[in-house]
Design a protein around this motif. Structure first.
Motif, short mmCIF file in Angstrom:
data_model
loop_
_atom_site.label_atom_id
_atom_site.label_comp_id
_atom_site.label_asym_id
_atom_site.label_seq_id
_atom_site.Cartn_x
_atom_site.Cartn_y
_atom_site.Cartn_z
N GLU A 213 1.35 -1.15 0.04
CA GLU A 213 -0.51 0.21 0.36
C GLU A 213 0.84 1.32 0.26
O GLU A 213 0.64 2.41 -0.97
N ARG A 214 1.78 1.10 0.94
CA ARG A 214 2.74 2.50 1.17
C ARG A 214 3.52 2.30 -0.99
O ARG A 214 4.04 3.94 -0.94
N LEU A 215 3.90 1.51 -1.37
CA LEU A 215 4.56 2.29 -2.34
C LEU A 215 3.70 1.94 -3.83
O LEU A 215 4.01 2.93 -4.21
N GLU A 216 2.28 1.58 -3.65
CA GLU A 216 1.34 1.90 -4.02
C GLU A 216 1.02 3.64 -4.51
O GLU A 216 0.65 3.88 -5.08
N VAL B 176 4.06 5.85 -5.51
CA VAL B 176 3.94 5.82 -7.48
C VAL B 176 3.28 6.48 -7.47
O VAL B 176 2.57 7.27 -8.70
N GLN B 177 1.82 6.32 -7.40
CA GLN B 177 0.14 7.64 -7.51
C GLN B 177 1.38 8.55 -7.28
O GLN B 177 -0.06 9.59 -8.43
N GLN B 178 1.34 9.37 -6.00
CA GLN B 178 2.06 10.24 -5.97
C GLN B 178 2.87 10.88 -6.70
O GLN B 178 2.89 12.31 -7.63
N MET B 179 3.54 9.98 -7.75
CA MET B 179 4.96 10.36 -8.24
C MET B 179 3.95 10.27 -9.58
O MET B 179 4.07 11.61 -10.26
N ARG B 180 3.26 9.93 -10.04
CA ARG B 180 2.70 10.27 -11.40
C ARG B 180 1.81 11.60 -11.25
O ARG B 180 2.17 12.03 -12.25
N GLU B 181 1.15 11.38 -10.23
CA GLU B 181 0.80 13.12 -10.46
C GLU B 181 1.11 14.16 -10.21
O GLU B 181 1.12 15.47 -11.06
N ARG B 182 2.63 14.68 -9.42
CA ARG B 182 3.39 15.14 -9.51
C ARG B 182 4.21 15.58 -11.25
O ARG B 182 3.87 17.30 -11.55
N GLU C 188 14.57 -2.61 -21.76
CA GLU C 188 15.19 -2.06 -20.98
C GLU C 188 15.09 -0.75 -21.43
O GLU C 188 15.33 -0.48 -20.09
N GLU C 189 14.84 0.20 -22.97
CA GLU C 189 14.64 1.15 -22.03
C GLU C 189 13.47 1.76 -21.52
O GLU C 189 13.81 2.66 -20.98
N THR C 190 12.34 1.18 -21.78
CA THR C 190 10.74 1.34 -20.53
C THR C 190 11.65 1.30 -19.17
O THR C 190 11.15 2.06 -18.68
N VAL C 191 12.71 0.48 -18.74
CA VAL C 191 12.89 -0.30 -17.63
C VAL C 191 13.71 1.87 -16.92
O VAL C 191 13.20 1.78 -15.99
N PHE C 192 14.80 1.38 -17.85
CA PHE C 192 15.74 3.27 -17.74
C PHE C 192 14.89 3.56 -17.81
O PHE C 192 14.44 4.84 -16.52
N GLU C 193 13.22 4.54 -18.72
CA GLU C 193 12.78 5.53 -18.69
C GLU C 193 12.11 5.77 -16.86
O GLU C 193 11.41 6.69 -16.02
N ALA C 194 11.21 4.12 -16.30
CA ALA C 194 10.56 4.32 -15.28
C ALA C 194 11.43 4.65 -14.60
O ALA C 194 11.76 5.12 -13.47
N ARG C 195 11.91 3.90 -14.10
CA ARG C 195 13.81 4.58 -12.98
C ARG C 195 13.32 5.56 -13.10
O ARG C 195 13.62 5.97 -11.78
N MET C 196 13.88 6.08 -13.57
CA MET C 196 14.57 7.18 -14.11
C MET C 196 13.04 8.64 -13.42
O MET C 196 13.22 9.57 -12.56
N SER C 197 12.44 7.91 -14.12
CA SER C 197 10.89 8.95 -13.52
C SER C 197 10.41 8.73 -11.91
O SER C 197 9.89 9.49 -10.97
N LEU C 198 10.98 7.10 -11.61
CA LEU C 198 10.98 7.17 -9.93
C LEU C 198 12.14 7.22 -8.97
O LEU C 198 11.96 7.24 -7.78
N HIS C 199 12.89 8.21 -9.76
CA HIS C 199 14.11 9.07 -9.31
C HIS C 199 14.98 7.64 -8.86
O HIS C 199 15.78 8.03 -7.94
N LEU C 200 15.10 6.61 -9.18
CA LEU C 200 15.57 4.80 -8.92
C LEU C 200 16.93 5.67 -9.99
O LEU C 200 17.10 4.87 -10.92
N ASP D 218 14.40 14.38 -1.82
CA ASP D 218 14.78 13.53 -2.06
C ASP D 218 13.46 12.07 -1.84
O ASP D 218 13.78 11.13 -1.34
N ARG D 219 13.18 12.73 -1.19
CA ARG D 219 11.68 12.81 -0.76
C ARG D 219 11.24 10.61 -1.21
O ARG D 219 10.38 10.33 -0.26
N TYR D 220 11.09 11.20 -2.50
CA TYR D 220 10.74 9.57 -3.01
C TYR D 220 11.36 8.30 -3.13
O TYR D 220 11.33 7.35 -2.44
N ARG D 221 12.88 9.08 -3.04
CA ARG D 221 13.77 8.52 -3.35
C ARG D 221 13.97 7.93 -1.71
O ARG D 221 13.93 6.55 -1.20
N ASP D 222 13.82 8.76 -0.84
CA ASP D 222 13.40 8.66 0.56
C ASP D 222 12.43 7.38 1.36
O ASP D 222 12.64 6.16 1.59
N GLU D 223 11.22 7.11 0.52
CA GLU D 223 10.25 6.69 1.23
C GLU D 223 10.49 5.19 0.29
O GLU D 223 10.06 4.68 1.42
#
Length: 196
Positions: free
Chosen positions: A42-45, A48-54, A90-102, A155-160
């Protein structure tokens, strides 16, 4: 009772509106850190939802797949392994990681991101200067942009993600270590040469 004690008793009785005793209710505390009662999933969801919105990032991946990307990242999997698990490129995963600040320390090992961060030159000029390909320069610029975005959010999302995924792994490892140490202590000095 002496006079001082009697005087204190009267003050106490006045202050407590005539009550003879004062009992403060106590609460069991789990420590100084607050615990989130939601499950890790639930916390991960939520993250992810907060980051999608922001950030309104676009990705063909669902929230569950983005969570799988985050889990894979924290499990030490590379983009190729995560992509294979999700049946995407792989490019889709890379872009997803960057979007998630990972951002991983290996994402820009050949170029100093600070040096290219604010450069005005086009990809071809920078690729020539750093002796890498244009797709690599685009990748490095994407990594730099993800880092900037993460810093802007403190780094709020990365910390989470760290608190959910890295702490869970650490907790599991510590539990295993404690269990093994306890077993070792319990069996220390026991005879192991037993006949049936």
């Amino acid at each position: 009772m002496n006079d001082k004690t009697e005087e204190l008793r009267e003050i106490f009785t006045d202050v407590t509106d005539g009550e003879e005793t004062v009992t403060e209710s106590q609460e069991n505390s789990r420590g100084s850190l607050e615990r989130d009662d939601r499950s890790d999933e639930e916390r991960l969801e939520s993250v992810v939802q907060q980051m999608r919105e922001r950030y309104a990032f676009e990705t063909p991946l669902t929230d569950d797949e983005l969570i799988a990307v985050a889990r894979g990242f924290y499990d030490g999997e590379d983009d190729a392994a995560i992509a294979a698990d999700l049946d995407v490129d792989e490019e889709t995963v890379f872009e997803a990681r960057m979007s998630l600040h990972l951002v991983d320390e290996d994402d820009a090992d050949e170029v100093d991101l600070a040096a290219i961060r604010d450069r005005e030159e086009d990809d071809a000029a920078l690729a020539d200067e750093y002796d890498v390909s244009e797709p690599q320069i685009r990748r490095y610029r994407r990594v730099a942009a993800a880092e900037d975005e993460s810093r802007a959010a403190n780094d709020r999302y990365r910390d989470e993600f760290d608190s959910i995924l890295a702490d869970a792994e650490l907790s599991e490892r510590m539990t295993t270590d404690v269990r093994e140490d306890g077993l070792e202590d319990a069996t220390e000095g026991m005879e192991t040469d037993v006949e049936f």
